[in-house]
Design an enzyme around this catalytic site. Sequence first.
Site: not given
Ligand code: AMP
Length: 218
Positions: A14, A128, A163, A174
Amino acid sequence: MKNIMFIAPPAAGKGTQAEMITAKYKLPHISTGDILREIAKEDSEIGNYVAETMASGKLVKDEITYQLIEDRLSREDCKNGFIIDGFPRNLDQAVEYDKILAKLGYEVGNVFLLNISTKTLEKRITGRRVCEDCNAIYNINDTAKAPQVESVCDKCGGKLYQRKDDNLESFQTRFAMYQEKTEPIIEHYRKQNVLHEIDSNHEFDEVFRQIDEIISKN
Ligand code: AMP
């Protein structure tokens, strides 16, 4: 132009698709993950809480995300459309998002659901790499997405890093979070008639072609 939202399991692409749309249509890319990663760098109670929660693969508390989303969407650059990536992540957030959009006079726009197999996800997650300066995303397991020089960002020359949550153990959490908390929002958007399902098992360019075909139509 219509706003754009993604629903996708971790590492489904995404962030990369959002970058490709931004490059073509110049829409701001709002990633809650990126915003939270900045907060996690702060040496404060909230910074430590966010860092620990993200590393574990769990979701941070909803209330933290609401204010940052509303503040970000209120900015001038969102007036002509924006891409939201990583929010909403559960049904409560989806309901709150509807309220935030109504308050700001925005519509949800096109919602893209990226469907992808777990096998492809595991390959993507371990490959990644992200630029620590501009957040550009690469993948060393995909020739089309690998950086030209190892560990160096093609765009800005910044250093690439992996990351903390991009390991198989955190991925399992996740992914479980995605299935338990995020998947229920699919129905919320299907009912609103705004959902587009995309086969994301292909290379990034092909996935973008499918998405762009829809964006350019409306
Ligand atoms: P992402 O970069 O979208 O994969 O997000 C990485 C991490 O950030 C997730 O595993 C959550 O711990 C946190 N996170 C991102 N967006 C949200 C959200 N909308 N609500 C809660 N936690 C979030």
